[in-house]
Design an enzyme around this catalytic site. Structure first.
Site, PDB file in Angstrom:
ATOM      1  N   GLY A  93       0.830  -1.216   0.000  1.00 37.50           N
ATOM      2  CA  GLY A  93       0.000   0.000   0.000  1.00 37.50           C
ATOM      3  C   GLY A  93       0.858   1.257   0.000  1.00 37.50           C
ATOM      4  CG  ASP A 318       0.822  -0.318  10.441  1.00 40.27           C
ATOM      5  OD1 ASP A 318      -0.313  -0.247   9.928  1.00 40.27           O
ATOM      6  OD2 ASP A 318       1.827   0.180   9.914  1.00 40.27           O
TER       7      ASP A 318
HETATM    8  C1  S3P Z   1       2.621   3.747   6.286  1.00 35.27           C
HETATM    9  C2  S3P Z   1       1.619   4.484   6.830  1.00 35.27           C
HETATM   10  C3  S3P Z   1       0.432   3.885   7.458  1.00 35.27           C
HETATM   11  C4  S3P Z   1       0.663   2.422   7.805  1.00 35.27           C
HETATM   12  C5  S3P Z   1       1.336   1.657   6.712  1.00 35.27           C
HETATM   13  C6  S3P Z   1       2.669   2.280   6.356  1.00 35.27           C
HETATM   14  C7  S3P Z   1       3.737   4.470   5.645  1.00 35.27           C
HETATM   15  O1  S3P Z   1      -0.633   4.009   6.557  1.00 35.27           O
HETATM   16  O2  S3P Z   1      -0.546   1.792   8.146  1.00 35.27           O
HETATM   17  O3  S3P Z   1       1.559   0.320   7.123  1.00 35.27           O
HETATM   18  O4  S3P Z   1       4.806   3.869   5.419  1.00 35.27           O
HETATM   19  O5  S3P Z   1       3.560   5.656   5.362  1.00 35.27           O
HETATM   20  P1  S3P Z   1      -1.536   5.353   6.547  1.00 35.27           P
HETATM   21  O6  S3P Z   1      -0.611   6.459   6.820  1.00 35.27           O
HETATM   22  O7  S3P Z   1      -2.143   5.479   5.202  1.00 35.27           O
HETATM   23  O8  S3P Z   1      -2.515   5.138   7.642  1.00 35.27           O
END
Ligand code: S3P
Length: 430
Positions: A93, A318
């Protein structure tokens, strides 16, 4: 692959958690955007961060890998190469949300980003909206989901207020801002992890923070100093939870990243009266380029319930499944609220945690934006489905170690996405 985790006697030992996933992604991306080669020590060798190396190679960067160090010879800030094939982000993601920030500024070139089934269920409109305001063209399936097509343009600087505190969206807009025609500002409703800001400062970019707002100036080029990725606080959290829950345990974790925007879970554990000693970074007003590390010393103890509110959620996002697990063992009630984002992670982590832990004997219920757990002093055990989600798989394993009857985790291999060697590390502590 399914795996049973039997109730453990006291856990003991020392280990170093794997390299930080968020920082590894950012180092590879900023390396690809840099003009000079960037040397990254302790790069995470896991499925998610390997997707990032493959993506930057597809965009024209050269990647040399030697053990746990990687050298990225970048394509340059405005020189990403158009790729014929869709860029495959796999399950990552962070890659799906950060990379378009760079690609949006590649004037006249088009890119398609796609990934696995879980990525195709996760929204990208949250990054498409600000990048469109800056002048890029983005097209997503049903206006909201991957595959995502990005057509780069000369970008306008904007001021953008995020609806949800998301480090991924914030980072995307900041990366786009590097090639915009002025200063770009992002406001977040609550503080989220700031690795992008720290790394941009390290790369010589004009960036500053004012409360909940960050402003980045445009840059001719990036020059990222060599860097060493610290141990991942989110991966360490699984071992910390195991050490706190299994009676008689005493663990030492070395070189854990303790940037204060990542240590919300440690503060929650301490509030629950869990024993975690270490030199945590204090909240910083001014931006710093450092990513501090500390050794952590963890011991089993009796826990008390707590309430986690919206402001604290992004700082422990997380690790919130683990807060639910700790709540099962604590005295009184543990409540997490303001965490509707959990429904949009690799799986719906509100449904997964509530159904998963209920199946192991927990007294837990879902709310729209979180969950409430009544501690019963322990957990029976049973079977839990990881739902293809690495953090759910590892939570199930820790639940098993601390349970009365053991836990079978369905799909334990998901853990590899962020924590290669998880099973070996668990075995070494038992
Ligand atoms: C992350 C930000 C978080 C987290 C993801 C990693 C990052 O997501 O849950 O595992 O590396 O910026 P969000 O900021 O979209 O909540």
């Amino acid at each position: 692959m399914n795996q049973r985790f039997e109730p453990a006697r006291a856990l003991s030992g020392e280990l170093r958690p794997p390299p930080d996933k968020s920082i590894s992604h950012r180092a590879a991306l900023l390396g690809a955007m840099s003009s000079e080669p960037v040397r990254i020590e302790n790069y995470l060798n896991a499925a998610d961060t390997n997707s990032t190396l493959a993506a930057v190679q597809a965009l024209g960067a050269l990647v040399e890998r030697n053990g746990d160090h990687v050298v990225v010879r970048g394509a340059g800030l405005r020189e990403a190469r158009e790729s014929q094939e869709p860029i495959d982000v796999g399950n990552a993601g962070t890659l799906m949300r950060l990379l378009p920030g760079w690609l949006a500024s590649q004037a006249g070139r088009s890119f398609t980003l796609d990934g696995d089934e879980s990525i195709r269920r996760r929204p990208v409109d949250r990054i498409a909206v600000p990048l469109q305001q800056m002048g890029a063209e983005l097209t997503a399936r049903d206006g909201r989901f991957p595959p995502l097509e990005v057509r780069g343009a000369r970008l306008r600087a904007i001021s953008y207020e995020l609806d949800v505190a998301s480090a991924q969206v914030k980072s995307c807009v900041l990366l786009a801002g590097l090639a915009a025609d002025g200063a770009t500002t992002v406001g977040e409703p609550a503080r989220s992890r700031d690795h992008t800001e720290r790394m941009l400062l390290r790369a010589g970019v004009a960036i500053h923070r004012n409360g909940r707002h960050v402003t980045v100036g445009n840059a001719d080029e990036l020059a990222l100093e060599p860097l060493t990725v610290p141990g991942d606080a989110s991966s360490a959290a699984f071992m910390i939870a195991a050490g706190v829950l299994v009676p008689g345990s005493r663990l030492l974790l070395g070189d854990v990243g303790v940037n204060w925007t990542r240590t919300g879970f440690l503060r929650i554990v301490r509030r629950m009266r869990g024993i975690v000693l270490g030199d945590l970074e204090q909240e910083t007003g001014e931006l710093t380029a450092e990513e501090p590390v500390s050794d952590l010393d963890i011991a089993h103890g009796v826990l008390e319930g707590t309430v986690v509110e919206a402001d604290e959620v992004p700082l422990a996002i997380d690790e919130l499944p683990l807060v639910a697990l700790l709540g099962c063992f604590a005295e009184g009630e543990t409540i997490v609220q303001g965490a509707q984002e959990l429904r949009l992670k690799e799986s719906d982590r509100i449904a997964g945690v509530v159904e998963g832990l209920s199946g192991l004997g927990a007294d837990i219920e879902a709310t729209d934006d979180g969950f409430a757990v009544r501690g019963t002093g322990g957990l029976r055990g049973g079977t839990i489905d990881a739902r293809g989600d690495h953090r759910m798989a590892m939570m199930g394993a820790v639940a098993g170690l601390a349970s009365r009857e053991g836990v079978e985790v369905l799909g334990i291999e998901a853990a590899d996405v962020s924590y290669p060697g998880f099973l070996d590390d668990v075995a070494s502590l038992c």
